[in-house]
Design an enzyme around this catalytic site. Structure first.
Site, PDB file in Angstrom:
ATOM      1  N   GLU A 174       9.515  29.041  17.433  1.00  0.00           N
ATOM      2  CA  GLU A 174       8.788  30.296  16.456  1.00  0.00           C
ATOM      3  C   GLU A 174       8.090  29.413  15.639  1.00  0.00           C
ATOM      4  O   GLU A 174       6.601  30.568  15.261  1.00  0.00           O
ATOM      5  CB  GLU A 174       9.729  30.860  15.983  1.00  0.00           C
ATOM      6  CG  GLU A 174      10.938  31.275  17.399  1.00  0.00           C
ATOM      7  CD  GLU A 174      12.002  32.508  16.858  1.00  0.00           C
ATOM      8  OE1 GLU A 174      13.295  31.351  16.316  1.00  0.00           O
ATOM      9  OE2 GLU A 174      12.404  33.141  16.738  1.00  0.00           O
ATOM     10  N   GLU A 228      18.442  29.460  22.370  1.00  0.00           N
ATOM     11  CA  GLU A 228      19.214  30.685  21.129  1.00  0.00           C
ATOM     12  C   GLU A 228      20.578  31.289  22.375  1.00  0.00           C
ATOM     13  O   GLU A 228      21.780  31.007  21.857  1.00  0.00           O
ATOM     14  CB  GLU A 228      18.750  31.907  20.552  1.00  0.00           C
ATOM     15  CG  GLU A 228      17.775  31.195  19.635  1.00  0.00           C
ATOM     16  CD  GLU A 228      15.825  30.753  19.420  1.00  0.00           C
ATOM     17  OE1 GLU A 228      16.034  31.067  20.909  1.00  0.00           O
ATOM     18  OE2 GLU A 228      15.860  30.370  18.990  1.00  0.00           O
TER      19      GLU A 228
END
Ligand code: 3H9
Length: 712
Positions: free
Chosen positions: A113, A133
């Site tokens: 990210e 995730e």
């Protein structure tokens, strides 16, 4: 370049100016996880770059083997500390000077990210990019759900988030996740080279948030979203976060970037609160903690360059393949030429199938097979560093093999047995070097199943145990230390919960109902399907072996024996608990089995009662948890987490429930104990509460406490 200038940021993030370039290095071993100090450091570094009029470009790097492995998983579940990673990423993106990320090693989760929030990206050869995730019960929570689709398209981004698997530099480039690949090994050099080009072309800031999905691409994007949503139930049954991922990506099409970010944040917080997230993160750490055993802390592994395998049956061949896959030369010994030829064929068959399915190329198969050699003379094992015996499960047969190993193997060779329940202490006493004898319990198919129980007999040397763990690492297996007892950790617990299933069966549940309940809990299959897969004859043989020592007070349910007497051993005979017409691998319910069950109930004088799915699961899981507690109590498992890892990797316990003892903590130990006591009212011989469970429930403790105290 002018002289580097230092800035006073946090230690874990350092910045220096090299001419017009602000070089920001994250140095937070072991994996540069984005803990609060790193977040603060990154924030401060970008602020400083913005303030400094001489800075024209920012370059972000990770020191060590990884770029950034993601958020600091240890922080989840604790109160969050500012700045949030999502704010850090927004700040990076809002920087008034172009920000470049140079990625070596892993850029995972929050690490990716950060990369997505940068304006330009360069990847070095070993770079790995992933949004894993989902494997932790989460979704990307720092803008990944909004930025990844804008950069690489909705379908590719969904794949990245829903699979959670890493992609390499070349694929990242092809997808547009990075702007270029650099062939070098130094991220500083690669980053600076790219920066020079950007400076020369006066490249502007390029926020990912400003990109839009082109109108022409929107129908395909929506289709990808619909397909992902439609597949959710089948692919991620019972999981909470995958649907949140699809919702968040949908927002890329339907909402503004800022609204999308808010939706992502809400979903992230919801996921954080789920027991699934707790269980999956427990599983992540438990798997790593399991390798921390006292012996491995006290000794170095012995050298491991060449191994032997005795026995070329399914198990021996699978073990050989696991070794060959790890690049270890294997000498296989069988008793005669035809058996050896079968062993060789068993190994080749595994590889041929992989080639047929396009998973391996023929040259690689040949390379691996070339590491294999066979012999009928034990003398061929004279030079191996470790040998695994995988012959028939019989003490006399194994003792004879170990006598040969004792005779031919060089001093210091580790002598391992792949027995799944025999007494390794007894086996060790039969050789002149008991310090070299260990149990390495592989699970079938041994080249695929991740679990390796490392069984530690009383006299074994520490460095042999350390060698077992080193081997597991080399084979990319998850190793668990187990003490010696009948069945070690896993099979011992299995025997007990299978017995609970048999009592349910005898008392009124059908095998199909039990299997279904167990599947609904999240296991890939139920106990009767499992027996059909493994072959009913195996359990039958061990029931016969145990018959003389069986506790006469325990109820014995002979229904499985009735099936075996008919030769119904499961898939391999076309029928067992289920019917498998024409080699089919999905079973059909069999009315004849149900008739046998009815008859046996009648013979035992049982009036069948009705069990709900919840009744079934309570008994099945209570039996599992209770025996798991005994295994910890008796020191067969070092810690509760070792049991959890065993059941997750060897027995299909659903990972999102964390393993039986993590699950027990979540349910509440007093609840589990109350169940066991209630069941004991009907059958006090089987339902004997584990002393550890009684003690923990009595003092309001948890299995988790024992994990913590036992670590290190
Ligand atoms: C996320 O990023 C959420 C964001 O979207 C949003 C947030 C708002 N944190 O595996 P190893 C420890 S979710 C803390 O043995 P390897 C690990 O426990 C995160 N600790 O090494 C071990 O500690 P110890 C998404 C971590 O070389 C040590 O580092 N990221 C973390 O075989 C070495 O690890 C992931 O899911 C972490 N993130 O493999 C990636 N990662 O030595 C998770 C590792 O005390 N990590 N540790 O036992 C991995 O997949 C592997 O660790 C990695 C290295 C491939 C990086």
């Amino acid at each position: 370049m002018t002289e580097p200038q230092q800035s006073p940021t946090m230690d874990v993030v350092t910045s220096r100016r090299e001419g017009p370039v602000w070089v920001v290095t994250i140095d937070h071993p072991p994996v540069n996880a984005l803990g609060v100090e790193v977040r603060r450091g990154l924030m401060a570094a970008i602020e400083a770059a913005d303030r400094d009029a001489d800075v024209r470009v920012v370059l972000i790097l990770g020191a060590g083997r990884h770029f950034i492995a993601g958020a600091d998983i240890r922080e989840f579940g604790r109160p969050s500390q500012a700045p949030l990673l999502t704010d850090v990423c927004n700040r990076i993106e809002a920087c008034t000077k172009p920000v470049v990320a140079a990625v070596q090693g892993s850029a995972l989760g929050g690490g990716l990210e950060v990369v997505l929030a940068a304006h330009y990206r360069v990847a070095l050869p070993g770079a790995k990019f992933a949004l894993p995730e989902v494997t932790l019960g989460l979704l990307p929570g720092a803008g990944g759900t909004q930025r990844a689709p804008r950069l690489i398209g909705v379908e590719a981004a969904l794949n990245l988030m829903l699979d959670g698997k890493p992609i390499g530099a070349a694929q990242a480039l092809a997808l547009g996740l990075v702007d270029r690949q650099d062939a070098g090994t130094d991220p500083v050099a690669a980053g600076l080279a790219y920066v020079q080009e950007l400076l020369a072309s006066q490249a502007p800031v390029r926020p990912t948030r400003d990109r839009q999905i082109a109108a022409a691409d929107r129908p395909a994007a929506q289709q990808a979203l619909d397909a992902a949503r439609a597949a959710l139930d089948k692919k991620y049954r019972g999981l909470f976060s995958p649907a949140r991922i699809v919702d968040a990506v949908q927002a890329v099409l339907d909402r503004s970037f800022d609204e999308g970010l808010r939706l992502e944040r809400d979903a992230f917080v919801q996921c954080l609160d789920t027991p699934q997230r707790q269980a999956l993160i427990h599983a992540f750490f438990a798997e790593r903690e399991a390798a921390k055993v006292p012996e491995a802390g006290r000794a170095q592994p012995r050298p491991l360059d060449r191994v032997g395998v005795v026995g070329g049956g399914t198990m021996g061949a699978g073990i050989a393949v696991a070794m060959l896959d790890a690049g270890l030369p294997v000498v296989m010994v069988e008793r005669d030429e035809p058996s050896l030829e079968r062993g060789r064929a068993n190994v080749a068959k595994v590889y041929d199938r992989l080639v047929q399915r396009g998973r391996l190329d023929a040259a690689e198969r040949d390379r691996r097979l070339n590491l294999w050699s066979g012999a009928t003379d034990y003398q061929a094992l004279a030079e191996v560093d470790l040998v695994v015996e995988a012959v028939f499960e019989d003490m006399a047969v194994k003792t004879a093999v170990f006598a040969e190993l004792d005779r031919v193997c060089k001093p210091g060779a580790a002598l391992a047995s792949n027995t799944s329940y025999l007494d390794i202490d007894q086996l060790a006493r039969t050789v002149s070097r008991p310090q070299d004898v260990i149990g390495l319990h592989f699970f079938s198919p041994a080249n695929i199943m991740k679990l390796l129980e490392i069984v530690v007999p009383a006299q074994v040397a520490d460095d042999v145990v350390a060698t077992g763990f080193a081997l597991a690492r080399r084979l990319k297996k998850v190793a668990v230390r187990a003490g010696v007892c009948d069945g070690f950790i896993g099979n011992r617990i299995l025997a007990v919960y299978r017995q609970a299933a048999d009592y349910l069966l005898a008392d009124g549940a059908s095998p199909y109902q039990i299997d279904q309940a167990v599947r609904h809990f999240g296991f890939p299959m139920g106990p009767y399907q499992m027996m059909d897969l493994a072959g009913g004859d195996i359990g039958w043989a061990s029931r016969k072996r145990r018959a003389p020592t069986r506790d006469p007070n325990l109820r014995y349910v002979p229904i499985a024996d009735r099936l075996c007497e008919r030769g119904w051993f499961g898939q391999k005979t076309g029928r067992g608990w289920y019917l498998y017409p024409e080699g089919s691998r999905t079973g059909q319910e069999d009315p004849e089995v149900q008739a046998i069950v009815d008859q046996e109930r009648q013979d035992m004088g049982i009036v069948p009662r009705t069990f709900t799915e919840e009744d079934i699961l309570r008994r099945y899981l209570a039996a599992m948890i209770n025996e798991a507690a005994n295994v910890v109590h008796q020191g067969i498992a070092l810690r509760p987490l070792d049991v959890d890892v065993t059941m997750l990797y060897g027995y299909g316990f659903p990972r999102y429930r964390g393993g039986p003892l993590h699950y027990a903590d979540q349910v509440g130990l007093d609840t589990v104990l109350a169940d066991i006591r209630a069941f004991a009212a009907q059958d006090p011989h089987f339902w004997i509460p584990s002393p550890l469970l009684v003690e923990l429930a009595g003092r309001g403790g948890s299995f988790k406490d024992l994990n913590q105290s036992g670590q290190g």
